[in-house]
Design a protein around this motif. Structure first.
Motif, PDB file in Angstrom:
ATOM      1  N   LEU A 169       0.834  -1.762   0.325  1.00  0.00           N
ATOM      2  CA  LEU A 169      -0.397   0.420  -0.107  1.00  0.00           C
ATOM      3  C   LEU A 169       0.759   1.753   0.169  1.00  0.00           C
ATOM      4  O   LEU A 169       0.885   2.556  -0.397  1.00  0.00           O
ATOM      5  N   ALA A 170       2.017   1.599   0.580  1.00  0.00           N
ATOM      6  CA  ALA A 170       2.572   2.316   0.503  1.00  0.00           C
ATOM      7  C   ALA A 170       3.034   3.019  -0.443  1.00  0.00           C
ATOM      8  O   ALA A 170       3.613   3.886  -1.392  1.00  0.00           O
ATOM      9  N   LEU A 171       3.809   1.810  -1.752  1.00  0.00           N
ATOM     10  CA  LEU A 171       3.939   1.825  -3.070  1.00  0.00           C
ATOM     11  C   LEU A 171       2.489   2.449  -3.879  1.00  0.00           C
ATOM     12  O   LEU A 171       3.442   3.595  -4.968  1.00  0.00           O
ATOM     13  N   VAL A 172       1.372   2.058  -3.566  1.00  0.00           N
ATOM     14  CA  VAL A 172       0.128   2.633  -3.987  1.00  0.00           C
ATOM     15  C   VAL A 172      -0.278   4.021  -3.886  1.00  0.00           C
ATOM     16  O   VAL A 172       0.388   5.034  -4.732  1.00  0.00           O
ATOM     17  N   GLY A 173       0.964   4.304  -2.074  1.00  0.00           N
ATOM     18  CA  GLY A 173       0.533   5.908  -2.217  1.00  0.00           C
ATOM     19  C   GLY A 173       1.253   6.525  -3.079  1.00  0.00           C
ATOM     20  O   GLY A 173       1.487   8.255  -2.796  1.00  0.00           O
ATOM     21  N   TYR A 174       2.555   5.743  -2.591  1.00  0.00           N
ATOM     22  CA  TYR A 174       3.559   7.184  -3.612  1.00  0.00           C
ATOM     23  C   TYR A 174       3.312   6.951  -4.734  1.00  0.00           C
ATOM     24  O   TYR A 174       3.750   8.160  -5.111  1.00  0.00           O
ATOM     25  N   VAL A 175       3.026   6.169  -5.280  1.00  0.00           N
ATOM     26  CA  VAL A 175       2.790   6.598  -6.686  1.00  0.00           C
ATOM     27  C   VAL A 175       1.092   8.040  -7.358  1.00  0.00           C
ATOM     28  O   VAL A 175       0.913   8.922  -8.108  1.00  0.00           O
ATOM     29  N   VAL A 176       0.780   7.405  -6.336  1.00  0.00           N
ATOM     30  CA  VAL A 176      -0.950   8.162  -6.340  1.00  0.00           C
ATOM     31  C   VAL A 176       0.028   9.856  -6.135  1.00  0.00           C
ATOM     32  O   VAL A 176      -0.486  10.664  -6.452  1.00  0.00           O
ATOM     33  N   PHE A 177       0.531   9.984  -4.831  1.00  0.00           N
ATOM     34  CA  PHE A 177       1.119  11.317  -4.481  1.00  0.00           C
ATOM     35  C   PHE A 177       2.045  11.666  -5.414  1.00  0.00           C
ATOM     36  O   PHE A 177       2.204  13.197  -5.745  1.00  0.00           O
ATOM     37  N   THR A 178       2.157  11.211  -6.210  1.00  0.00           N
ATOM     38  CA  THR A 178       3.046  11.091  -6.861  1.00  0.00           C
ATOM     39  C   THR A 178       2.614  12.069  -8.129  1.00  0.00           C
ATOM     40  O   THR A 178       2.920  13.054  -8.923  1.00  0.00           O
ATOM     41  N   LEU A 179       1.622  10.932  -8.743  1.00  0.00           N
ATOM     42  CA  LEU A 179       0.722  12.144  -9.747  1.00  0.00           C
ATOM     43  C   LEU A 179       0.065  13.371  -9.333  1.00  0.00           C
ATOM     44  O   LEU A 179       0.009  13.962 -10.220  1.00  0.00           O
ATOM     45  N   VAL A 180      -0.458  13.208  -8.201  1.00  0.00           N
ATOM     46  CA  VAL A 180      -1.393  14.099  -8.018  1.00  0.00           C
ATOM     47  C   VAL A 180      -0.102  15.259  -8.299  1.00  0.00           C
ATOM     48  O   VAL A 180      -0.611  16.800  -8.508  1.00  0.00           O
TER      49      VAL A 180
END
Length: 755
Positions: A721-732
């Motif tokens: 989940l940390a990786l998913v969050g990292y990707v989402v926050f990076t895109l936003v």
């Protein structure tokens, strides 16, 4: 500290401050060297008497509309002070500023004041003033009923908020003559602001021994009657009083939303009134509608939320109507998909009555019932999404003018998307069970309520201000106020969503110390919102007497795109009749619905000169845009660091990579420099080759591409989940960078063209 005294003092300071500002604005010397008549001394008895008689007896729809707006603004200030005091308490983990009982009272009165006495009255005021003009009606269908509907609201507010006035009166009399007036003081002290919560859940609201709860219920009931009277008036006016030239297919979008809103009011508010009467009977006459041995506490929740969730759309739909009405004017393009926005509005009106039980997923109701409400709660997001896509498409082919109303419109879309997406997650039963009792719900709720409703009110006040006052406001101050308001709202309610992810329980005055930094950030954002509201009040009041007089009704150059709607036509007639100001016509016009290449499309893209031709200018603009974009990007990385999906040590690795000492500060400095130079100049050079017709869209496309490099460069071993969050926050974060970069370049380019 004494909470009631502080609240009352703050309210008086704002009210008297606005009054003093208005008086000074009226007494200021006119441009022709004269003075405004009838303003000698501090007290003009004749003028005061004439003003009271006029405003208390008027049935003119414009006057009643202004009364609604003034009342709603006062209620907003009062409820806003409650909110600011709550945020002040939450600066520290312990309840050491106000008491916990004071916090509970603020929590109760803030919600009820904002929902019942701020939002609906203001939208009804805007509707009263402009809807008859838009539908070519002489007045509202029932002018006297219209006035009665308003005049029920002030006593309703006094009843609902009598606890504060009673507490302050008791404290004052206690200081004045504590012995002689002991019985009177004791009477006033028994009536205190209720702390039962704005939802008034039973059995607490039945058992609490506070007479103010009864007054609150009576006040809410009275306000509901006034609201229903206003709604009936809107329906009859639109259906039967519109002019012969206004057919259903040519009815404007704001009138459609007010018609739908009024329909919801007529069906929802009577149910609330019935529930309030039953609660009063339970409290005072021993009935058992909501007691354990009778209907049960859950019956109150069903009745309240059957009204409560349609109430969300009662206050939301007029804001979408204003968005759909104002946005095309500053995109210089007709509203895309007009019919589908109307259909989506009607769909929301119907579906709003089928989602109330998603507020009760955690109560243990039948899982089959929960599943059905989950389905409808997710489905109602579809018509809202239709509106968003149509708004974005309207901007897509438009020539965007970044005025204060347009900044508020664009910002509202972004905040509404965030608030709406978080709401879709809450509509899912498993997610709701996890986050229902956390700040996630507070952040979601306020990201929508603050994200689109007040912002559209401010946008409407700026857009129609010349019609109401005949003067222009300070546009630079308005633009600054709009940006400050949006920034404060994003900081405040974005922080609350972060607190929700951290699973901090809501509704508590105390909290663990580990949450203090985020709470403090949220409080800072709330104070920025408060400052922006004061700036708006100053601009509105001062400009009403000292703003530049309107010399042409076409203030926004609407005739150039054939968007000079009926209310502006009426205003033009008034200027000609009263001041002999002749109508003006533009040299060239085009239809707002033009689709030919080059018509209505932004010229900024083609106006960006090549890097070799104007290196200095392009570099300066790019650096400014890169600075704005990087700061926006950094604002997303902060919450990402808090929840653990981004590691600041990656900046230290960056400084070490280029041969500097290992330091987070040095690494971030390099990161900021790169955002202002390399990536910003690259965007300027490649802008014409990126997908998208609008510069802002090309900025988003560019940011999406370069985010891939960030994902690789700053990856620090996240997984799951940390990786998913990292990707989402990076895109936003990169989308915000692209938006800030492109919007700044566009604004600077447009300012250069205007000069």
């Amino acid at each position: 500290m004494n909470g009631p005294t502080v609240e009352f003092t703050a309210l008086c300071l704002v009210v008297f401050g606005v009054g003093a500002l208005a008086r000074r604005a009226r007494r200021r010397a006119r441009a022709d060297g004269g003075e405004y008549p009838g303003r000698e001394g501090w007290f003009d008895r004749e003028a005061l008497t004439a003003g009271i008689v006029r405003w208390t007896t008027t049935t003119n729809h414009r006057d009643v509309g202004l009364l609604y707006i003034a009342f709603g603004t006062f209620a907003a200030v009062w409820g806003g002070i409650d909110g600011m005091m709550m945020r002040t308490e939450l600066l520290t983990p312990a309840a050491d500023i106000w008491s916990e009982s004071t916090y509970n009272a603020l929590f109760t009165t803030h919600g009820l004041t904002m929902l019942f006495f701020f939002v609906t009255p203001v939208f009804f005021g805007i509707g009263n003033y402009f809807l008859p003009l838009l539908v070519d009606a002489e007045d509202m269908a029932f002018p006297r009923v219209n006035a009665i509907g308003f005049w029920l609201l002030p006593p309703a507010l006094l009843l609902a908020r009598a606890g504060l006035l009673s507490q302050v009166s008791g404290q004052f009399l206690g200081l004045l003559a504590p012995d002689a007036l002991a019985e009177v003081v004791r009477f006033f002290q028994t009536i205190e602001a209720p702390g039962v919560g704005w939802t008034m859940y039973t059995p607490l609201s039945i058992t609490v021994e506070n007479p103010q709860v009864d007054l609150l219920l009576l006040g809410l009931h009275l306000s509901g009657i006034g609201t229903v009277l206003g709604a009936i008036n809107f329906v009859v006016t639109i259906v039967y009083e519109r002019g012969s030239s206004v057919e259903w297919e040519t009815l404007d979008i704001f009138s459609w939303t007010m018609l739908t809103t009024s329909g919801i009011v007529i069906f929802a508010f009577p149910l609330l009134g019935s529930a309030l009467v039953m609660l009063l009977l339970d409290r005072n006459f021993g009935t058992t509608f909501f007691t354990v041995d009778g209907g049960g506490p859950l019956l109150w929740q069903h009745l309240f939320w059957y009204f409560g969730h349609p109430e969300v759309y009662i206050i939301f739909l007029p804001a979408t109507g204003l968005m759909s009405f104002i946005l095309p004017k500053f995109s210089r393009r007709a509203l895309f998909g007009f019919k589908y926005i109307v259909y989506s509005t009607l769909a929301i009106g119907v579906l709003s009555f089928g989602v109330w039980a998603h507020h009760m997923f955690a109560t243990g109701i039948d899982p089959r019932v929960r599943a059905s409400f989950m389905f409808v709660s997710i489905a109602i997001a579809v018509p809202s999404a239709i509106k968003v896509f149509n708004w974005l498409t309207t901007i897509w082919d438009g020539t965007v003018r970044l005025t204060a109303p347009m900044v508020l419109c664009v910002s509202s879309i972004g905040m509404f998307v965030v608030g709406g997406v978080t709401g879709v997650f809450l509509a899912a039963i498993p997610v709701d069970l996890l986050y229902h009792g956390t700040y996630y719900v507070v952040g979601h709720f306020h990201m929508i309520l603050m994200g689109i409703i007040p912002l559209m009110m401010f946008a409407a006040s700026y857009y129609w201000y010349p019609i109401v006052t005949g003067r222009l406001y300070d546009r630079e101050l308005a633009l600054f106020q709009s940006v400050l308001l949006v920034f404060g709202a994003v900081v405040t309610f974005g922080s609350l969503i972060v607190l929700g992810f951290m699973e901090l329980p809501r509704r508590h005055a105390v909290y663990p110390e580990m949450f203090a930094p985020v709470q403090q950030v949220a409080t800072i954002g709330a104070f920025l919102i408060g400052i922006s509201v004061l700036l708006w009040l100053y601009n509105m009041v001062w400009s009403a007497w000292n703003g530049q007089p309107v010399r042409s009704a076409d203030v926004w150059n609407l005739k150039e795109t054939e968007q000079f709607t009926r209310e502006w036509q009426w205003f033009e007639e008034q200027l000609e009749r009263k001041y002999a100001i002749e109508p003006t016509e533009p040299e060239e016009t085009r239809s707002a619905a033009a689709t030919e290449p080059g018509e209505g499309t932004p010229q900024v893209l083609t106006d960006i000169t090549s890097v070799t031709g104007a290196v200095r200018d392009n570099a300066a603009v790019a650096a400014l845009g890169g600075l704005v974009g990087t700061l926006l990007l950094s604002g997303v990385l902060f919450p990402a660091t808090i929840i653990g999906v981004f590691d600041l040590a990656a900046f230290a690795d960056l400084s070490e990579l280029v041969g500097l000492p290992r330091s987070i500060a040095l690494g971030y400095g390099l990161f900021l420099a790169g955002g202002m130079t390399t990536w910003a100049l690259l965007f300027v050079a490649l802008a014409s080759y990126l997908p998208g017709r609008v510069l802002v869209v090309r900025g988003l496309s560019y940011a999406t591409i370069v985010s891939a490099g960030f994902l690789v460069a700053f990856y620090s071993g996240q997984s799951g989940l940390a990786l998913v969050g990292y990707v989402v926050f990076t895109l936003v974060a990169h989308w915000l960078y692209g938006f800030g970069l492109a919007a700044t370049i566009q604004a600077v380019s447009l300012r250069g063209v205007e000069r």
